[in-house]
Scaffold this active site. Structure first.
Site, PDB file in Angstrom:
ATOM      1  N   GLU A 171      -5.652  -0.548 -11.365  1.00  0.00           N
ATOM      2  CA  GLU A 171      -5.165  -0.862 -12.716  1.00  0.00           C
ATOM      3  C   GLU A 171      -5.935  -0.163 -13.843  1.00  0.00           C
ATOM      4  OE1 GLU A 171      -3.278  -5.280 -11.932  1.00  0.00           O
ATOM      5  OE2 GLU A 171      -5.171  -5.137 -13.010  1.00  0.00           O
ATOM      6  N   GLU A 182      -0.339  -6.222  -5.636  1.00  0.00           N
ATOM      7  CA  GLU A 182      -0.685  -7.540  -6.195  1.00  0.00           C
ATOM      8  C   GLU A 182       0.566  -8.181  -6.753  1.00  0.00           C
ATOM      9  OE1 GLU A 182      -3.734  -7.787  -9.170  1.00  0.00           O
ATOM     10  OE2 GLU A 182      -5.121  -6.491  -8.061  1.00  0.00           O
TER      11      GLU A 182
END
Length: 451
Positions: free
Chosen positions: A174, A362
């Protein structure tokens, strides 16, 4: 509630080669912050500062995975989960970020990897999940172009030491979050602010991602190599042109800024004009080092954002309309519960012609969990996971190349600036006693994967 489990969703519908797993991150679970030669990370320092973490929480012990890894790996096995995504702590392996290697750190991760394999669980390693060594931050961290060389040295160590047993790798986790929150807004470690810091970090992280991927490819030619992006489906609050344009800018910021250069398309400057200010930090050959042919792209999606035009927001002239004022269900993080977001997102990403296979690395939800009679009946989380899987299956049946799904997260953990207030786990953790309790969502996932 148990009567309907698995009746309208079947693991077999995703195909026998679909990868099912669960995810975690080193800083959020390991604890042992100064054990066995580990150095300080930026999050060790940031979480020790006043008013940075909700409740004054820190991760010095966290879930104590460092000492409890066997118990937690046994729980992964008991839940029928075949793949475990976890990250390595850079400062545990190289305490100063570069230079001398901490042998005890290597031995620790060797024990974790070996025990996963012993239990029949496949390790998926994330090389960088936000915990930059503090010693490197003192030199500028990701704003320093030398960070590309620092990260390359660290990646080479990981490949050399663990590559004989680990076949699945993710380079970065991320980047839009740790650069934006850590180098522009200052609400995450290392707490820097300002556009110049942000732009330098964006560019250096992108270059480091490609440099790390090239090292993995060279040293582990048979490995499956990916990297992960936080992505969020965005919609305008109204049909007004100003709101539509604002939503497009937010979509570019959240979903396009890092993935497009990796795919060889360059930075999306035409839709985010502030990116043109990056040019002073770009060297002549950089354009040739921004792209890499990954084996998979990890996508991490939790919610959608509703966007309105706002002249008060610098650079993007847009603001998010909070779920709490829109009369919609939302999680303990304040994120709207909107499962179609993951379908809309992967459908949009699939338009990229050179996009490799997608793995959802995720997806999960934080709710206020309570132990009653030694049980955690977290039906909201169970319904969230089921509903998101239905949306993924819909996308997969439409031909979108989705090859895996990892729940965030295995256990409740230190959720960055939220401290221990936001619980995402399939397993409840009592942070005073370290007692683990499998939640109803964990039982559902176990039964689903056992079908």
């Amino acid at each position: 509630m148990d009567d309907f489990i698995g009746l309208d969703l079947n693991k077999a519908d995703f195909g026998k080669n679909f990868q099912w797993g669960v995810a975690s991150a080193a800083f959020q679970i390991e604890g042992a912050h100064d054990a066995d030669g580990k150095g300080l990370s930026v999050w060790d320092v940031f979480s020790s500062l006043k008013n940075k973490i909700k409740g004054g929480h820190h991760a010095q012990t966290a879930c104590d995975f460092y000492n409890n890894y066997k118990e937690d790996i046994h729980l992964i096995r008991d839940l029928n989960i075949p793949n475990y995504r976890f990250s390595l702590s850079w400062s545990r392996l190289i305490p100063e970020g570069v230079g001398d290697v901490n042998q005890k750190g290597i031995e620790y991760y060797n024990r974790v990897i070996d025990f996963l394999l012993e239990c029949g669980i496949t390790p998926w390693i994330t090389i960088y999940h936000w915990d930059l060594p503090h010693a490197l931050e003192l030199k500028g961290g990701w704003t320093n172009r030398e960070s590309i060389a620092w990260f390359s040295e660290y990646t080479a160590l990981c490949a050399n030491v663990f590559g004989d047993r680990v076949n699945h790798w993710m380079v970065m986790n991320e980047p839009s979050v740790f650069t934006g929150a850590g180098y522009f807004l200052g609400v995450h470690a290392p707490g820097k602010k300002g556009l110049t810091n942000y732009l330098k970090a964006i560019h250096h992280v992108t270059l480091a991602t490609v440099a790390g991927a090239k090292i993995l490819r060279c040293r582990l030619p048979n490995a499956s190599i990916g990297t992960t992006f936080s992505c969020t489906h965005t919609e305008p609050v109204s049909p007004k042109k100003s709101d539509i344009a604002a939503a497009k800018r937010v979509d570019t910021l959240l979903n396009r800024m890092f993935i497009e250069p990796i795919l060889g398309m360059g930075y999306p400057e035409s839709d985010l004009t502030f990116l043109k200010k990056m040019k002073p930090f770009v060297l002549p050959d950089d354009d040739n080092n921004l792209a890499f042919n990954f084996d998979f792209i990890g996508i991490q999606c939790y919610t959608r954002e509703i966007v309105k035009s706002s002249i008060f927001t610098p650079y993007i002239s847009a603001a998010l309309v909070k779920a709490s004022i829109r009369n919609v269900p939302y999680t303990a993080m304040g994120w709207e519960v909107y499962p179609p977001a993951i379908y809309e997102l992967v459908k949009k990403l699939a338009v990229y012609e050179n996009l490799p296979v997608i793995i959802i690395t995720e997806n999960g939800a934080a709710f206020e969990d309570h132990i009653i009679d030694e049980k955690v009946m977290d039906y909201e989380r169970m319904d969230y996971i089921r509903a998101n899987l239905k949306q993924l299956l819909k996308a997969k049946k439409e031909g979108i190349n989705i090859a895996g799904y990892f729940v965030w997260s295995l256990t409740d953990n230190f959720e960055w600036a939220e401290g221990y207030h936001a619980r995402f786990g399939l397993i409840h953790v009592d942070f005073d006693t370290q007692k683990r309790t499998i939640k109803q969502s964990g039982n559902w996932y176990r039964d689903f994967l056992g079908l």
